[in-house]
Design a protein around this motif. Structure first.
Motif, PDB file in Angstrom:
ATOM      1  N   LEU A 191       0.812  -1.217   0.000  1.00  0.00           N
ATOM      2  CA  LEU A 191       0.000   0.000   0.000  1.00  0.00           C
ATOM      3  C   LEU A 191       0.845   1.267   0.000  1.00  0.00           C
ATOM      4  CD1 LEU A 191      -2.773  -1.134   2.487  1.00  0.00           C
ATOM      5  CD2 LEU A 191      -3.008  -0.818   0.017  1.00  0.00           C
ATOM      6  N   ARG A 192       2.011   1.205   0.595  1.00  0.00           N
ATOM      7  CA  ARG A 192       2.896   2.378   0.593  1.00  0.00           C
ATOM      8  C   ARG A 192       3.484   2.646  -0.787  1.00  0.00           C
ATOM      9  NH1 ARG A 192       4.977   0.513   6.257  1.00  0.00           N
ATOM     10  NH2 ARG A 192       3.675   1.823   7.585  1.00  0.00           N
ATOM     11  N   LYS A 193       3.578   1.606  -1.619  1.00  0.00           N
ATOM     12  CA  LYS A 193       4.130   1.766  -2.964  1.00  0.00           C
ATOM     13  C   LYS A 193       3.067   2.089  -4.006  1.00  0.00           C
ATOM     14  CE  LYS A 193       8.009  -1.370  -2.281  1.00  0.00           C
ATOM     15  NZ  LYS A 193       8.632  -2.628  -2.702  1.00  0.00           N
ATOM     16  N   MET A 194       1.813   1.779  -3.709  1.00  0.00           N
ATOM     17  CA  MET A 194       0.735   1.920  -4.684  1.00  0.00           C
ATOM     18  C   MET A 194      -0.342   2.881  -4.170  1.00  0.00           C
ATOM     19  SD  MET A 194       1.699   0.114  -7.098  1.00  0.00           S
ATOM     20  CE  MET A 194       2.873  -1.136  -7.449  1.00  0.00           C
ATOM     21  N   PRO A 195      -0.238   4.149  -4.521  1.00  0.00           N
ATOM     22  CA  PRO A 195      -1.200   5.148  -4.035  1.00  0.00           C
ATOM     23  C   PRO A 195      -2.653   4.841  -4.391  1.00  0.00           C
ATOM     24  CG  PRO A 195       0.641   6.214  -5.148  1.00  0.00           C
ATOM     25  CD  PRO A 195       0.795   4.747  -5.358  1.00  0.00           C
ATOM     26  N   TRP A 196      -2.901   4.236  -5.545  1.00  0.00           N
ATOM     27  CA  TRP A 196      -4.280   3.920  -5.932  1.00  0.00           C
ATOM     28  C   TRP A 196      -4.894   2.886  -4.985  1.00  0.00           C
ATOM     29  CZ3 TRP A 196      -5.228  -1.158  -6.971  1.00  0.00           C
ATOM     30  CH2 TRP A 196      -4.133  -1.962  -7.300  1.00  0.00           C
ATOM     31  N   ALA A 197      -4.092   1.920  -4.549  1.00  0.00           N
ATOM     32  CA  ALA A 197      -4.584   0.897  -3.627  1.00  0.00           C
ATOM     33  C   ALA A 197      -4.789   1.493  -2.238  1.00  0.00           C
ATOM     34  CB  ALA A 197      -3.604  -0.272  -3.568  1.00  0.00           C
ATOM     35  N   ARG A 198      -3.858   2.329  -1.813  1.00  0.00           N
ATOM     36  CA  ARG A 198      -3.992   2.987  -0.509  1.00  0.00           C
ATOM     37  C   ARG A 198      -5.264   3.833  -0.472  1.00  0.00           C
ATOM     38  NH1 ARG A 198       0.563   5.918   3.034  1.00  0.00           N
ATOM     39  NH2 ARG A 198      -0.808   6.756   4.630  1.00  0.00           N
ATOM     40  N   LYS A 199      -5.547   4.515  -1.558  1.00  0.00           N
ATOM     41  CA  LYS A 199      -6.748   5.350  -1.631  1.00  0.00           C
ATOM     42  C   LYS A 199      -8.003   4.490  -1.457  1.00  0.00           C
ATOM     43  CE  LYS A 199      -8.868   8.963  -4.293  1.00  0.00           C
ATOM     44  NZ  LYS A 199      -9.872   8.900  -5.263  1.00  0.00           N
ATOM     45  N   GLN A 200      -8.045   3.335  -2.086  1.00  0.00           N
ATOM     46  CA  GLN A 200      -9.192   2.440  -1.950  1.00  0.00           C
ATOM     47  C   GLN A 200      -9.362   1.972  -0.504  1.00  0.00           C
ATOM     48  OE1 GLN A 200      -9.108  -0.833  -4.708  1.00  0.00           O
ATOM     49  NE2 GLN A 200      -9.013   0.513  -6.482  1.00  0.00           N
ATOM     50  N   VAL A 201      -8.259   1.641   0.144  1.00  0.00           N
ATOM     51  CA  VAL A 201      -8.307   1.187   1.529  1.00  0.00           C
ATOM     52  C   VAL A 201      -8.771   2.321   2.444  1.00  0.00           C
ATOM     53  CG1 VAL A 201      -6.875   0.392   3.464  1.00  0.00           C
ATOM     54  CG2 VAL A 201      -6.615  -0.644   1.211  1.00  0.00           C
ATOM     55  N   GLU A 202      -8.248   3.526   2.235  1.00  0.00           N
ATOM     56  CA  GLU A 202      -8.659   4.664   3.043  1.00  0.00           C
ATOM     57  C   GLU A 202     -10.134   4.992   2.835  1.00  0.00           C
ATOM     58  OE1 GLU A 202      -5.792   7.610   1.855  1.00  0.00           O
ATOM     59  OE2 GLU A 202      -4.346   6.980   3.388  1.00  0.00           O
ATOM     60  N   GLU A 203     -10.618   4.891   1.604  1.00  0.00           N
ATOM     61  CA  GLU A 203     -12.035   5.150   1.329  1.00  0.00           C
ATOM     62  C   GLU A 203     -12.929   4.103   2.007  1.00  0.00           C
ATOM     63  OE1 GLU A 203     -12.182   5.373  -2.930  1.00  0.00           O
ATOM     64  OE2 GLU A 203     -11.478   7.461  -2.936  1.00  0.00           O
ATOM     65  N   LEU A 204     -12.499   2.848   2.000  1.00  0.00           N
ATOM     66  CA  LEU A 204     -13.258   1.811   2.695  1.00  0.00           C
ATOM     67  C   LEU A 204     -13.290   2.076   4.192  1.00  0.00           C
ATOM     68  CD1 LEU A 204     -14.815  -0.850   2.727  1.00  0.00           C
ATOM     69  CD2 LEU A 204     -12.615  -2.039   2.895  1.00  0.00           C
ATOM     70  N   TYR A 205     -12.155   2.490   4.738  1.00  0.00           N
ATOM     71  CA  TYR A 205     -12.086   2.815   6.165  1.00  0.00           C
ATOM     72  C   TYR A 205     -13.094   3.915   6.503  1.00  0.00           C
ATOM     73  CZ  TYR A 205     -10.317   4.196  10.709  1.00  0.00           C
ATOM     74  OH  TYR A 205     -10.235   4.506  12.052  1.00  0.00           O
ATOM     75  N   LEU A 206     -13.095   4.983   5.706  1.00  0.00           N
ATOM     76  CA  LEU A 206     -14.004   6.094   5.963  1.00  0.00           C
ATOM     77  C   LEU A 206     -15.472   5.674   5.820  1.00  0.00           C
ATOM     78  CD1 LEU A 206     -12.094   8.991   4.183  1.00  0.00           C
ATOM     79  CD2 LEU A 206     -12.339   8.615   6.642  1.00  0.00           C
ATOM     80  N   ALA A 207     -15.764   4.810   4.868  1.00  0.00           N
ATOM     81  CA  ALA A 207     -17.133   4.346   4.683  1.00  0.00           C
ATOM     82  C   ALA A 207     -17.575   3.415   5.809  1.00  0.00           C
ATOM     83  CB  ALA A 207     -17.244   3.635   3.339  1.00  0.00           C
ATOM     84  N   THR A 208     -16.614   2.705   6.399  1.00  0.00           N
ATOM     85  CA  THR A 208     -16.921   1.731   7.444  1.00  0.00           C
ATOM     86  C   THR A 208     -17.019   2.366   8.822  1.00  0.00           C
ATOM     87  OG1 THR A 208     -15.757   0.033   6.186  1.00  0.00           O
ATOM     88  CG2 THR A 208     -16.163  -0.418   8.521  1.00  0.00           C
TER      89      THR A 208
END
Length: 71
Positions: free
Chosen positions: A53-70
């Motif tokens: 996730l630290r190397k792939m900003p697009w994946a980190r963004k998806q994880v952060e968006e899921l966190y915020l939605a959850t």
């Protein structure tokens, strides 16, 4: 300067905290279904996920968006 990002809901959270809370809430299988990335599917661990996730900003963004939605 603790007010530097007052409107950022992720301010003060580390990526490790975010991934750990999502794993506790969903489990690896459901997390892999929610965010379709291999580090959640194949031999998942917090350490390997953080590395990816630290190397792939697009994946980190998806994880952060899921966190915020959850939470």
């Amino acid at each position: 300067m603790s007010d530097a990002q007052p409107r950022n809901p992720l301010h003060g959270l580390t990526l490790e905290n975010i991934v750990t809370k999502l794993v506790e809430h969903y489990g690896w299988a459901e997390l892999a279904r929610q965010v379709d990335i291999n580090c959640f599917k194949t031999d998942p661990s917090v350490k390997s996920s953080l590395k990816f996730l630290r190397k792939m900003p697009w994946a980190r963004k998806q994880v952060e968006e899921l966190y915020l939605a959850t939470f």
